[in-house]
Design a protein around this motif. Structure first.
Motif, PDB file in Angstrom:
ATOM      1  N   LYS A 128       0.807  -1.220   0.000  1.00 16.97           N
ATOM      2  CA  LYS A 128       0.000   0.000   0.000  1.00 16.97           C
ATOM      3  C   LYS A 128       0.841   1.271   0.000  1.00 16.97           C
ATOM      4  O   LYS A 128       0.329   2.357   0.175  1.00 16.97           O
ATOM      5  N   TRP A 167       2.988   4.457  -1.071  1.00 19.60           N
ATOM      6  CA  TRP A 167       3.011   5.389  -2.198  1.00 19.60           C
ATOM      7  C   TRP A 167       4.105   6.427  -2.011  1.00 19.60           C
ATOM      8  O   TRP A 167       4.435   6.784  -0.884  1.00 19.60           O
ATOM      9  N   LYS A 217      -8.939  15.396  -5.202  1.00 20.20           N
ATOM     10  CA  LYS A 217     -10.378  15.236  -5.428  1.00 20.20           C
ATOM     11  C   LYS A 217     -10.961  16.542  -5.972  1.00 20.20           C
ATOM     12  O   LYS A 217     -10.372  17.603  -5.779  1.00 20.20           O
ATOM     13  N   GLN A 218     -12.105  16.450  -6.627  1.00 18.01           N
ATOM     14  CA  GLN A 218     -12.717  17.666  -7.160  1.00 18.01           C
ATOM     15  C   GLN A 218     -13.304  18.479  -6.003  1.00 18.01           C
ATOM     16  O   GLN A 218     -14.433  18.262  -5.591  1.00 18.01           O
ATOM     17  N   PRO A 258      -4.070   6.196  -7.785  1.00 16.14           N
ATOM     18  CA  PRO A 258      -5.181   6.595  -8.647  1.00 16.14           C
ATOM     19  C   PRO A 258      -6.312   7.242  -7.832  1.00 16.14           C
ATOM     20  O   PRO A 258      -7.089   8.026  -8.354  1.00 16.14           O
ATOM     21  N   SER A 259      -6.385   6.897  -6.545  1.00 13.71           N
ATOM     22  CA  SER A 259      -7.454   7.484  -5.737  1.00 13.71           C
ATOM     23  C   SER A 259      -7.186   8.963  -5.458  1.00 13.71           C
ATOM     24  O   SER A 259      -8.013   9.630  -4.852  1.00 13.71           O
ATOM     25  N   TYR A 284      -7.407  11.426  -7.442  1.00  9.10           N
ATOM     26  CA  TYR A 284      -8.435  12.277  -8.040  1.00  9.10           C
ATOM     27  C   TYR A 284      -9.865  11.883  -7.662  1.00  9.10           C
ATOM     28  O   TYR A 284     -10.819  12.442  -8.177  1.00  9.10           O
ATOM     29  N   THR A 285     -10.010  10.889  -6.791  1.00 12.88           N
ATOM     30  CA  THR A 285     -11.370  10.557  -6.353  1.00 12.88           C
ATOM     31  C   THR A 285     -11.569  10.726  -4.860  1.00 12.88           C
ATOM     32  O   THR A 285     -12.671  11.045  -4.416  1.00 12.88           O
ATOM     33  N   GLU A 286     -10.523  10.504  -4.059  1.00 14.33           N
ATOM     34  CA  GLU A 286     -10.720  10.474  -2.607  1.00 14.33           C
ATOM     35  C   GLU A 286      -9.866  11.462  -1.847  1.00 14.33           C
ATOM     36  O   GLU A 286     -10.177  11.793  -0.696  1.00 14.33           O
ATOM     37  N   THR A 321      -3.017   8.562   5.204  1.00 20.71           N
ATOM     38  CA  THR A 321      -2.133   7.687   4.432  1.00 20.71           C
ATOM     39  C   THR A 321      -0.701   7.838   4.923  1.00 20.71           C
ATOM     40  O   THR A 321       0.007   6.858   5.161  1.00 20.71           O
ATOM     41  N   ASN A 380      -9.285  18.428 -12.310  1.00 23.09           N
ATOM     42  CA  ASN A 380      -9.603  17.055 -11.916  1.00 23.09           C
ATOM     43  C   ASN A 380      -9.731  16.146 -13.132  1.00 23.09           C
ATOM     44  O   ASN A 380      -9.238  15.016 -13.140  1.00 23.09           O
ATOM     45  N   ALA A 407      -7.334  12.987 -13.839  1.00 22.16           N
ATOM     46  CA  ALA A 407      -7.999  11.686 -13.945  1.00 22.16           C
ATOM     47  C   ALA A 407      -7.680  11.038 -15.289  1.00 22.16           C
ATOM     48  O   ALA A 407      -8.115   9.928 -15.563  1.00 22.16           O
ATOM     49  N   TYR A 446     -10.308   3.226  -2.151  1.00 22.65           N
ATOM     50  CA  TYR A 446      -9.302   2.573  -2.989  1.00 22.65           C
ATOM     51  C   TYR A 446      -8.348   1.698  -2.168  1.00 22.65           C
ATOM     52  O   TYR A 446      -8.121   0.540  -2.503  1.00 22.65           O
ATOM     53  N   TYR A 467      -8.376   1.132   1.423  1.00 17.55           N
ATOM     54  CA  TYR A 467      -8.839   0.431   2.616  1.00 17.55           C
ATOM     55  C   TYR A 467     -10.256  -0.115   2.466  1.00 17.55           C
ATOM     56  O   TYR A 467     -10.811  -0.635   3.417  1.00 17.55           O
ATOM     57  N   ASN A 525     -10.256   1.490  -8.856  1.00 17.53           N
ATOM     58  CA  ASN A 525     -10.619   2.836  -8.431  1.00 17.53           C
ATOM     59  C   ASN A 525     -12.090   3.076  -8.794  1.00 17.53           C
ATOM     60  O   ASN A 525     -12.421   3.590  -9.858  1.00 17.53           O
ATOM     61  N   LEU A 564     -14.552   4.999  -8.058  1.00 18.79           N
ATOM     62  CA  LEU A 564     -15.151   6.287  -8.407  1.00 18.79           C
ATOM     63  C   LEU A 564     -14.285   7.044  -9.416  1.00 18.79           C
ATOM     64  O   LEU A 564     -14.462   8.230  -9.646  1.00 18.79           O
ATOM     65  N   GLY A 590     -13.939  15.118 -12.871  1.00 20.05           N
ATOM     66  CA  GLY A 590     -14.054  16.127 -13.917  1.00 20.05           C
ATOM     67  C   GLY A 590     -15.467  16.592 -14.173  1.00 20.05           C
ATOM     68  O   GLY A 590     -15.822  16.913 -15.298  1.00 20.05           O
TER      69      GLY A 590
END
Lengths: 452, 306
Positions: free
Chosen positions: A210, A212, A219-220, A272-273, A275-277, A286, A423, A427, B138, B140, B158, B160, B251
């Motif tokens: 895990k 990084w 995230k947006q 990759p998360s 841009y989402t989380e 993290t 974003n 992404a 992603y 956890y 991923n 979302l 986006g």
């Protein structure tokens, strides 16, 4: 079968009600723009006033605010301060203020604002000018960072807020891993950061899948604009130029955004998360769980990284954010400012509270206990503070040079457009040039719409 | 009824009517004040430039509407909202019907089963959205843990991260939550169907599927139409789930119409926000009319009457 017919009617009515309720969202009464009256100013604080103070943040911060309030009440027995607890998330904190203020509510009387909204709040006439109080009490405003007072806390010549604490983006790194992989110093340039992160990530992945290299906010949401501003400004770019014209699709900005996307897709040192989380807290956690080499975050993370339950306690270093070759490191100016509701019925008491929050001892307490960077400059020279947080002296330079986000009343709208396209670019859904061209276009439209 | 008779009756009726209106007036005032006034206020505000930081409010005719039509982000939000509603409501109806048919049967622990089915509906959306957010996480998240741990995937997904997977992640969370709502409505409808019809059908040798298509479905039709209307109205206003799960990303691809309007309100642009609300209203109105027409709602009732 008459019953059925009646049932039909009832159902029709129910459906109508449900439909109509859809419009309810829009039932905000028209806001009439009355100029705020200042007549209540000169009254001495009457007996047993109570004011509402709205503040959000991490649980530890809320606890500390309770202590501050207790101290204030002990010194001002006739004033009760009710803490209105707001959420942690900055966007939600703003909404819980916009709603009462646009309805001209008298509470909360006093509240904290993110530097990004001060422009909109001031232009809407929601903030009581503080000039009167300042001259009445001979209050010395030169103890604050001058740039912050000028850029963030003044509106059309009025002082409308005061900085409680200042934030700027920082690079956190793992001192132990730096040593383990034979690097002598934290990276100065983004290229260095990639090099170190790739090596450490490859090594650590063997035991920890895990792990990084670099985590940051993607995230947006508003935080993405802060990170974006740091990347582009450390490449000589900006959002608006000196004349207030948008310069989003400059070559420097495109290069910086390409780099942001590359961190995830090419170098693969950011998850990759991203841009989402990734907002502040997921990024912090993290890193705090020992799953990252580098972290971009605000100064608040320092105290938490060094708390007892942290897995990176004593293994964390901080440095200014890296920059691109031939350019300067840049940090987005963040931070929270205290202001008084112009519709408040107890402005005098609220001002007393503001003064208390800005007093040397309370500001010092913030630095000592929460790791916040005080809005007052003189606290940075306090020997006790420097002993507890020796990095503060170095950070002061970062703060003095931090770049503010555009201070325009329609900033949230502008930010929304930037968030969306940046974003999309990180992404991998849009190439950086197209994204910034579109963002530029949209921001131009917004300025045309709201900039008159 | 004779002309004379009517006249005689008329007089006391007038005072009775007056009393009736008097007794009704609190409700009328309440409904008028709570619904009509704000709704009209929204319509009126939509014709103004009403921005907190650009005082004073100014009448600008239909310029807010002209602006919205030209805004690609609005069309993006509209496309997403309609697509979301279509997919989510369809899946919810099918799943809800399935639930309802199961818990309508007599079996051991039926009461417990009914309660369990209803649990997701009882959880506030914001809470279930957080739960789903944790499951989709992603690094956890439960879903990725299961996939990677049992070697179904080499890399975590991923969920979302792309517009399509974000879309279906949101749909899944919504279906999980609201299929039980459909199930309750359908169950109520099922229980109103007389058992004698099924007994008669069985005597005539109708198969289970024939019973479903010929008896259950036609008799459930009014309930189905109502359920569809409620769910469609609700899903066209989707907000909280998206707000928590994606914030409209990636986006801007999962921004809904409500989210779009909400952002105008946050900016302090009440005129434009009202315009979005009015358009949402019109959208819902159109869908409702279509349902009522296609469902032949009033016609169905008349048939029943005969």
């Amino acid at each position: 079968m008459k019953k059925l017919k009646r049932l039909g009617k009832i159902i029709t009515i129910l459906v109508m009600i449900a439909m109509v309720s859809a419009v309810f969202v829009g039932c905000k009464s028209q806001t009439l723009s009355t100029t705020p009256s200042q007549e209540q100013q000169s009254q001495p604080a009457p007996k047993n006033v109570s004011i509402v103070f709205a503040v959000g943040g991490a649980p530890s911060e809320i606890d500390y605010w309770h202590k501050v309030i207790d101290e204030f009440e002990a010194k001002n027995p006739n004033i009760t301060v009710n803490l209105l607890k707001q959420p942690m998330d900055s966007g939600t904190r703003m909404q819980t203020l916009v709603t009462p203020l646009s309805g001209h509510e008298s509470t909360p009387d006093v509240f904290l604002m993110d530097v990004a909204w001060v422009g909109q709040f001031a232009a809407s006439g929601w903030l009581a000018p503080l000039n009167g109080y300042v001259s009445q009490d001979n209050y010395d405003t030169s103890v604050f960072f001058k740039k912050v007072i000028d850029l963030a806390d003044s509106y059309k010549g009025d002082l409308i807020a005061l900085p409680v604490y200042i934030d700027a983006g920082l690079l956190y790194y793992r001192t132990d891993l730096l040593k383990k992989y034979d690097f002598s110093a934290p990276p100065k340039t983004w290229e260095d950061l990639v090099k170190i992160a790739e090596k450490v990530q490859a090594g650590e992945r063997k035991n920890n899948p895990k792990f990084w290299g670099f985590v940051w906010q993607g995230k947006q949401y508003e935080g993405l604009v802060c990170d974006f501003l740091e990347f582009i400004a450390s490449n000589g770019g900006n959002i608006l130029n000196k004349d207030g014209q948008p310069v989003l699709n400059s070559a420097n900005n495109i290069q910086a955004l390409t780099f942001m996307a590359d961190l995830i897709h090419k170098y693969k040192i950011s998850p990759p998360s991203t841009y989402t989380e990734m907002t502040e807290e997921p990024v912090r956690m993290t890193f705090q769980k020992g799953n990252a080499m580098f972290e971009r975050n605000w100064p608040y993370a320092w105290g938490l990284h060094n708390s007892d339950d942290s897995q990176v306690k004593g293994k964390t270093g901080i440095a200014p954010l890296p920059h691109f070759l031939e350019h300067q490191s840049a940090a987005t100016l963040g931070g929270w400012h205290i202001g008084i509701n112009t519709y408040s019925k107890n402005k005098e008491a609220a001002w007393k509270f503001v003064k208390f929050v800005e007093s040397y001892d309370v500001q010092k307490g913030f630095a000592m206990n929460l790791g916040w960077n005080p809005g007052r400059q003189d606290v940075y020279k306090d020997s006790e503070v420097l002993k507890k947080a020796p990095y503060l002296e170095k950070l002061r330079e970062v703060f003095v040079n931090a770049i503010p986000r555009p201070s325009v009343p329609y900033y949230t709208k502008m930010s929304e457009a930037i968030q969306k396209y940046v974003n999309a670019a990180i992404a991998g859904r849009m190439d950086p040039k197209t994204a910034l061209d579109k963002a530029q276009q949209e921001v131009e439209q917004i300025i045309k719409q709201y900039g008159s | 009824m004779s002309f004379k008779g009517r006249r005689v009756k008329n007089k006391p009726k007038n005072s009775e009517q007056g009393l009736a209106y008097l007794l009704l007036s609190p409700v009328l005032i309440l409904v008028g004040g709570l619904i009509l006034v704000p709704v009209l206020g929204t319509f009126i505000t939509s014709f103004f430039r009403n921005v907190t930081f650009m005082p004073p409010a100014k009448f600008i005719g239909i310029r807010n509407y002209a602006r919205i039509i030209k805004d690609p982000q609005f069309w993006q939000s509209l496309r997403f909202t309609v697509a979301f509603s279509a997919v989510a409501v369809a899946l919810e109806s099918i799943l809800g019907m399935f639930y309802a048919l199961v818990i309508n049967e007599k079996f051991k622990f039926r009461g417990i089963m009914r309660a369990i089915v209803l649990i997701p509906w009882a959880i506030p959306t914001i809470v279930s959205a957080r739960i789903w957010q944790l499951m989709y996480n992603y690094s956890y998240g439960l879903l990725n843990y299961v996939l990677v741990h049992f070697h179904l995937c080499t890399h975590p997904i991923n969920w979302l991260g792309s517009p399509v997977s974000a879309f279906f992640s949101i749909v899944t969370a919504d279906v999980w939550k609201t299929a039980p709502f459909m199930a309750i409505l359908f169950l109520a409808g099922l229980q109103a169907i007389p058992q004698s019809l099924y007994e008669a059908a069985r005597v005539d040798g109708a198969s289970i599927s024939q019973q479903f298509w010929r008896i259950t479905l036609p008799l459930l039709k009014p309930i189905i139409v109502i359920a569809l209307i409620f769910r469609t109205i609700d899903s066209l206003r989707i907000f909280d789930l998206i707000y928590v799960l994606t914030g409209g990303g990636p986006g801007g691809s999962t921004s809904s119409v409500s989210m779009y309007g909400f952002k105008s309100y946050i900016l302090g642009d009440f005129g434009y926000g009202s315009t979005v609300s009015v358009i949402t209203f019109l959208l819902i109105f159109v869908f409702t009319v279509i349902y009522l027409k296609v469902g032949n709602f009033s016609g169905g009732l008349k048939e029943n009457e005969r």
